[in-house]
Write a protein that holds these residues in place. Sequence first.
Motif, mmCIF file in Angstrom:
data_model
loop_
_atom_site.group_PDB
_atom_site.id
_atom_site.type_symbol
_atom_site.label_atom_id
_atom_site.label_comp_id
_atom_site.label_asym_id
_atom_site.label_seq_id
_atom_site.Cartn_x
_atom_site.Cartn_y
_atom_site.Cartn_z
ATOM 1 N N SER A 47 -1.506 7.171 3.159
ATOM 2 C CA SER A 47 -1.290 6.393 4.380
ATOM 3 C C SER A 47 0.087 5.745 4.335
ATOM 4 C CB SER A 47 -2.360 5.298 4.521
ATOM 5 O OG SER A 47 -2.161 4.275 3.570
ATOM 6 N N SER A 48 0.554 5.368 5.502
ATOM 7 C CA SER A 48 1.863 4.711 5.563
ATOM 8 C C SER A 48 1.808 3.340 4.890
ATOM 9 C CB SER A 48 2.344 4.596 7.006
ATOM 10 O OG SER A 48 1.468 3.788 7.765
ATOM 11 N N ASP A 49 0.656 2.681 4.920
ATOM 12 C CA ASP A 49 0.526 1.392 4.230
ATOM 13 C C ASP A 49 0.736 1.548 2.735
ATOM 14 O OD1 ASP A 49 0.068 0.017 6.578
ATOM 15 O OD2 ASP A 49 -2.117 -0.080 6.323
ATOM 16 N N GLN A 50 0.201 2.604 2.161
ATOM 17 C CA GLN A 50 0.385 2.851 0.730
ATOM 18 C C GLN A 50 1.858 3.144 0.413
ATOM 19 O OE1 GLN A 50 -2.482 6.022 0.178
ATOM 20 N NE2 GLN A 50 -3.910 4.633 -0.866
ATOM 21 N N ARG A 51 2.515 3.896 1.276
ATOM 22 C CA ARG A 51 3.932 4.192 1.068
ATOM 23 C C ARG A 51 4.777 2.933 1.199
ATOM 24 N NH1 ARG A 51 2.121 8.823 3.421
ATOM 25 N NH2 ARG A 51 2.561 8.174 5.545
ATOM 26 N N VAL A 52 4.438 2.080 2.162
ATOM 27 C CA VAL A 52 5.167 0.822 2.336
ATOM 28 C C VAL A 52 4.981 -0.069 1.109
ATOM 29 C CG1 VAL A 52 5.235 -1.330 3.674
ATOM 30 C CG2 VAL A 52 5.176 0.874 4.854
ATOM 31 N N THR A 53 3.768 -0.114 0.586
ATOM 32 C CA THR A 53 3.498 -0.902 -0.619
ATOM 33 C C THR A 53 4.313 -0.371 -1.798
ATOM 34 O OG1 THR A 53 1.270 -1.455 0.121
ATOM 35 C CG2 THR A 53 1.699 -1.625 -2.238
ATOM 36 N N ALA A 54 4.331 0.949 -1.964
ATOM 37 C CA ALA A 54 5.097 1.555 -3.055
ATOM 38 C C ALA A 54 6.585 1.286 -2.884
ATOM 39 C CB ALA A 54 4.832 3.054 -3.118
ATOM 40 N N TRP A 55 7.070 1.372 -1.650
ATOM 41 C CA TRP A 55 8.484 1.092 -1.396
ATOM 42 C C TRP A 55 8.810 -0.357 -1.737
ATOM 43 C CZ3 TRP A 55 11.107 -2.281 1.794
ATOM 44 C CH2 TRP A 55 12.483 -2.056 1.909
ATOM 45 N N ALA A 56 7.923 -1.285 -1.364
ATOM 46 C CA ALA A 56 8.143 -2.699 -1.658
ATOM 47 C C ALA A 56 8.170 -2.943 -3.174
ATOM 48 C CB ALA A 56 7.064 -3.555 -1.009
ATOM 49 N N LYS A 57 7.282 -2.263 -3.903
ATOM 50 C CA LYS A 57 7.286 -2.386 -5.363
ATOM 51 C C LYS A 57 8.589 -1.845 -5.943
ATOM 52 C CE LYS A 57 2.282 -2.055 -6.128
ATOM 53 N NZ LYS A 57 1.210 -1.220 -6.720
ATOM 54 N N ALA A 58 9.041 -0.720 -5.415
ATOM 55 C CA ALA A 58 10.305 -0.135 -5.890
ATOM 56 C C ALA A 58 11.466 -1.090 -5.633
ATOM 57 C CB ALA A 58 10.552 1.206 -5.214
ATOM 58 N N GLN A 59 11.472 -1.728 -4.472
ATOM 59 C CA GLN A 59 12.521 -2.691 -4.149
ATOM 60 C C GLN A 59 12.470 -3.889 -5.092
ATOM 61 O OE1 GLN A 59 14.594 -0.618 -2.269
ATOM 62 N NE2 GLN A 59 15.212 -2.656 -1.707
ATOM 63 N N ALA A 60 11.268 -4.366 -5.390
ATOM 64 C CA ALA A 60 11.121 -5.509 -6.300
ATOM 65 C C ALA A 60 11.648 -5.161 -7.689
ATOM 66 C CB ALA A 60 9.665 -5.946 -6.374
ATOM 67 N N LEU A 61 11.335 -3.966 -8.173
ATOM 68 C CA LEU A 61 11.835 -3.540 -9.479
ATOM 69 C C LEU A 61 13.362 -3.415 -9.463
ATOM 70 C CD1 LEU A 61 9.131 -0.882 -10.397
ATOM 71 C CD2 LEU A 61 9.577 -3.017 -11.625
ATOM 72 N N ASP A 73 5.169 5.141 -12.574
ATOM 73 C CA ASP A 73 3.844 4.954 -11.973
ATOM 74 C C ASP A 73 3.957 4.711 -10.473
ATOM 75 O OD1 ASP A 73 2.725 5.268 -14.478
ATOM 76 O OD2 ASP A 73 2.278 3.134 -14.765
ATOM 77 N N ASN A 74 4.947 3.936 -10.098
ATOM 78 C CA ASN A 74 5.136 3.644 -8.682
ATOM 79 C C ASN A 74 5.556 4.902 -7.919
ATOM 80 O OD1 ASN A 74 5.099 1.493 -6.643
ATOM 81 N ND2 ASN A 74 7.243 2.089 -6.386
ATOM 82 N N TYR A 75 6.375 5.736 -8.531
ATOM 83 C CA TYR A 75 6.781 6.990 -7.896
ATOM 84 C C TYR A 75 5.560 7.889 -7.673
ATOM 85 C CZ TYR A 75 8.987 11.480 -7.056
ATOM 86 O OH TYR A 75 9.354 12.685 -6.501
ATOM 87 N N ILE A 76 4.715 7.972 -8.677
ATOM 88 C CA ILE A 76 3.492 8.776 -8.558
ATOM 89 C C ILE A 76 2.603 8.213 -7.448
ATOM 90 C CG2 ILE A 76 1.342 9.397 -9.747
ATOM 91 C CD1 ILE A 76 3.091 9.558 -12.334
ATOM 92 N N TYR A 77 2.497 6.882 -7.401
ATOM 93 C CA TYR A 77 1.704 6.238 -6.343
ATOM 94 C C TYR A 77 2.289 6.577 -4.972
ATOM 95 C CZ TYR A 77 -0.519 2.526 -3.610
ATOM 96 O OH TYR A 77 -1.219 1.830 -2.658
ATOM 97 N N PHE A 78 3.616 6.506 -4.859
ATOM 98 C CA PHE A 78 4.274 6.793 -3.584
ATOM 99 C C PHE A 78 4.057 8.242 -3.157
ATOM 100 C CE2 PHE A 78 7.891 8.257 -1.067
ATOM 101 C CZ PHE A 78 7.892 7.319 -0.047
ATOM 102 N N THR A 79 4.259 9.170 -4.082
ATOM 103 C CA THR A 79 4.131 10.585 -3.715
ATOM 104 C C THR A 79 2.684 10.973 -3.429
ATOM 105 O OG1 THR A 79 4.054 11.245 -6.050
ATOM 106 C CG2 THR A 79 6.197 11.303 -4.951
ATOM 107 N N GLY A 80 1.741 10.209 -3.974
ATOM 108 C CA GLY A 80 0.334 10.505 -3.723
ATOM 109 C C GLY A 80 -0.255 9.694 -2.586
ATOM 110 N N ALA A 81 0.571 8.869 -1.961
ATOM 111 C CA ALA A 81 0.086 8.012 -0.881
ATOM 112 C C ALA A 81 -0.410 8.859 0.286
ATOM 113 C CB ALA A 81 1.185 7.067 -0.424
#
Length: 89
Positions: free
Chosen positions: A42-56, A32-40
């Motif tokens: 804005s850079s804020d959305q990509r940063v959020t997705a990256w942070a979630k990926a790091q947390a996981l 789900d996070n990958y889909i969110y990242f690829t569909g982002a």
Amino acid sequence: MSQEELVRRQRKIEAFLKDETIMQALVDLKEDNYIYFTGAVSSDQRVTAWAKAQALADFSKELLRIVDAGKRASAEIDKAEKNAPARIP
């Protein structure tokens, strides 16, 4: 933390990691996070997705760290028991 506590935590985490429902939930979160990242858009959305990926990833690393510590503790316990003087019944 005692060696016995480390071994107890290791066994608990190993059981957790063998649970198919838990593992599927982690896979789903990552996908789900990958889909969110690829569909982002804005850079804020990509940063959020990256942070979630790091947390996981950090969560997974911590679970493995606990398992490794438990295995080392188990080996230490076995070594101590092997080197203990024999008991006379």
